[in-house]
Design a protein around this motif. Structure first.
Motif, mmCIF file in Angstrom:
data_model
loop_
_atom_site.group_PDB
_atom_site.id
_atom_site.type_symbol
_atom_site.label_atom_id
_atom_site.label_comp_id
_atom_site.label_asym_id
_atom_site.label_seq_id
_atom_site.Cartn_x
_atom_site.Cartn_y
_atom_site.Cartn_z
ATOM 1 N N ALA A 118 -40.707 -14.321 -69.588
ATOM 2 C CA ALA A 118 -39.285 -14.570 -69.861
ATOM 3 C C ALA A 118 -38.705 -13.405 -70.656
ATOM 4 C CB ALA A 118 -39.134 -15.869 -70.639
ATOM 5 N N HIS A 119 -37.469 -13.031 -70.378
ATOM 6 C CA HIS A 119 -36.811 -11.910 -71.071
ATOM 7 C C HIS A 119 -35.786 -12.388 -72.083
ATOM 8 C CE1 HIS A 119 -37.497 -8.683 -67.750
ATOM 9 N NE2 HIS A 119 -38.481 -9.541 -67.806
ATOM 10 N N THR A 120 -35.362 -13.606 -71.944
ATOM 11 C CA THR A 120 -34.289 -14.099 -72.807
ATOM 12 C C THR A 120 -34.347 -15.613 -72.809
ATOM 13 O OG1 THR A 120 -31.881 -14.027 -73.182
ATOM 14 C CG2 THR A 120 -32.607 -14.150 -70.911
ATOM 15 N N PHE A 121 -33.750 -16.210 -73.839
ATOM 16 C CA PHE A 121 -33.552 -17.646 -73.767
ATOM 17 C C PHE A 121 -32.230 -17.971 -74.424
ATOM 18 C CE2 PHE A 121 -34.112 -19.429 -77.994
ATOM 19 C CZ PHE A 121 -34.852 -18.472 -78.671
ATOM 20 N N SER A 122 -31.673 -19.085 -74.027
ATOM 21 C CA SER A 122 -30.389 -19.455 -74.609
ATOM 22 C C SER A 122 -30.356 -20.961 -74.809
ATOM 23 C CB SER A 122 -29.243 -19.017 -73.702
ATOM 24 O OG SER A 122 -29.345 -19.668 -72.450
ATOM 25 N N LEU A 123 -29.444 -21.402 -75.632
ATOM 26 C CA LEU A 123 -29.238 -22.831 -75.874
ATOM 27 C C LEU A 123 -27.847 -23.178 -75.369
ATOM 28 C CD1 LEU A 123 -30.727 -23.062 -79.483
ATOM 29 C CD2 LEU A 123 -31.765 -23.902 -77.370
ATOM 30 N N ASP A 124 -27.792 -24.073 -74.398
ATOM 31 C CA ASP A 124 -26.509 -24.441 -73.799
ATOM 32 C C ASP A 124 -26.029 -25.770 -74.354
ATOM 33 O OD1 ASP A 124 -26.363 -22.219 -72.117
ATOM 34 O OD2 ASP A 124 -27.716 -23.171 -70.689
ATOM 35 N N LEU A 125 -24.761 -25.800 -74.697
ATOM 36 C CA LEU A 125 -24.165 -27.045 -75.191
ATOM 37 C C LEU A 125 -23.686 -27.894 -74.018
ATOM 38 C CD1 LEU A 125 -22.175 -25.709 -78.269
ATOM 39 C CD2 LEU A 125 -24.089 -27.322 -78.302
ATOM 40 N N PRO A 126 -23.692 -29.224 -74.202
ATOM 41 C CA PRO A 126 -23.287 -30.117 -73.112
ATOM 42 C C PRO A 126 -21.782 -30.093 -72.849
ATOM 43 C CG PRO A 126 -23.789 -31.376 -75.089
ATOM 44 C CD PRO A 126 -24.171 -29.957 -75.386
ATOM 45 N N MET A 139 -50.823 -6.620 -67.607
ATOM 46 C CA MET A 139 -49.721 -7.554 -67.862
ATOM 47 C C MET A 139 -48.408 -6.908 -67.472
ATOM 48 S SD MET A 139 -49.005 -10.515 -69.379
ATOM 49 C CE MET A 139 -47.714 -10.880 -68.213
ATOM 50 N N GLN A 140 -47.669 -7.584 -66.672
ATOM 51 C CA GLN A 140 -46.344 -7.088 -66.282
ATOM 52 C C GLN A 140 -45.292 -7.837 -67.086
ATOM 53 O OE1 GLN A 140 -45.462 -6.523 -62.134
ATOM 54 N NE2 GLN A 140 -46.349 -4.561 -62.693
ATOM 55 N N PHE A 141 -44.552 -7.073 -67.849
ATOM 56 C CA PHE A 141 -43.496 -7.699 -68.666
ATOM 57 C C PHE A 141 -42.541 -8.501 -67.789
ATOM 58 C CE2 PHE A 141 -39.257 -6.957 -70.900
ATOM 59 C CZ PHE A 141 -39.412 -8.053 -71.739
ATOM 60 N N SER A 142 -42.310 -8.006 -66.596
ATOM 61 C CA SER A 142 -41.340 -8.652 -65.705
ATOM 62 C C SER A 142 -41.748 -10.078 -65.330
ATOM 63 C CB SER A 142 -41.149 -7.819 -64.442
ATOM 64 O OG SER A 142 -42.379 -7.724 -63.754
ATOM 65 N N THR A 143 -43.024 -10.411 -65.546
ATOM 66 C CA THR A 143 -43.447 -11.786 -65.229
ATOM 67 C C THR A 143 -43.186 -12.739 -66.392
ATOM 68 O OG1 THR A 143 -45.689 -11.482 -66.071
ATOM 69 C CG2 THR A 143 -45.295 -10.909 -63.741
#
Ligand SMILES: [Zn+2]
Length: 203
Positions: free
Chosen positions: A7-15, A1-5
């Protein structure tokens, strides 16, 4: 398993429409009624814009009413089931203040204002956020009845449990106005013009 494959982060964007919506709003909302009126208005616009369900939340400094953060339900626009209004507002406030604890030393008391009682996810998220005051436009079965959203198995003692942890709870500050938002949303569901992204119902 390659960590690079993975997701490293996630965010919630406001409109982006929040910019227009907030432009006429003062930096501080001194009364509970003003705070609740804002979340009802944002909740109404949010579903019409297609970001997610008819929900909005703000975090203010409890005494002054200074607005620290705004959140709306962004589940659809971010494709993240966690993106409820409360979680978004809490995350934005913590990001802005650079702390995971809104009740930390040296900070003013923070209040979370929402247009309806939190779901099971947001019940926990609110409890761990460090806020000391929770203000709800409304609460009760109307939300699930009108919108068909599943709020999960909330326990009957939710308000007492908040109080026991030092979080004051005020309910039904503007219930008719909150219900009006859900009624409009319901009319759109019945008209077939929107997606209720809702998690699987227990039914
Ligand atoms: Zn929630």
């Amino acid at each position: 398993m390659q960590f690079s494959t993975l997701a490293h982060t996630f965010s919630l964007d406001l409109p982006a429409w929040l910019e227009d919506e907030l432009a006429p709003v003062p930096e501080a909302l001194p009364t509970r009624e003003e705070r609740v009126a804002l979340v009802n208005r944002l909740a109404d616009r949010n579903w019409r814009e297609g970001n997610g369900g008819p929900f909005a939340a703000i975090i203010v400094e409890r005494e002054s009413g200074r607005i620290v953060s705004v959140g709306v339900n962004v589940v659809l626009s971010n494709d993240i089931s966690l993106g409820h209004a409360e979680v978004t507002a809490i995350g934005m406030a913590q990001q802005a203040l650079g702390t995971w604890d809104l009740g930390g030393e040296g900070l003013p008391e923070h209040e979370l204002v929402v247009n309806w009682r939190p779901c099971v996810q947001c019940y926990g998220a609110t409890m761990w956020s460090g806020i000391t005051s929770l203000v709800l436009a409304g609460q009760g079965p109307e939300l699930e009845e009108l919108t068909t959203f599943d709020e999960g198995p909330m326990i009957a003692t939710w308000a007492e449990d908040f109080e026991a942890r030092g979080i004051r709870v005020a309910v039904d500050v503007a219930k008719p106005e909150a219900i009006e938002v859900f009624e409009q949303y319901r009319a759109a569901i019945d008209g077939g013009s929107i997606t209720v992204y809702n998690a699987r119902s227990a039914a």
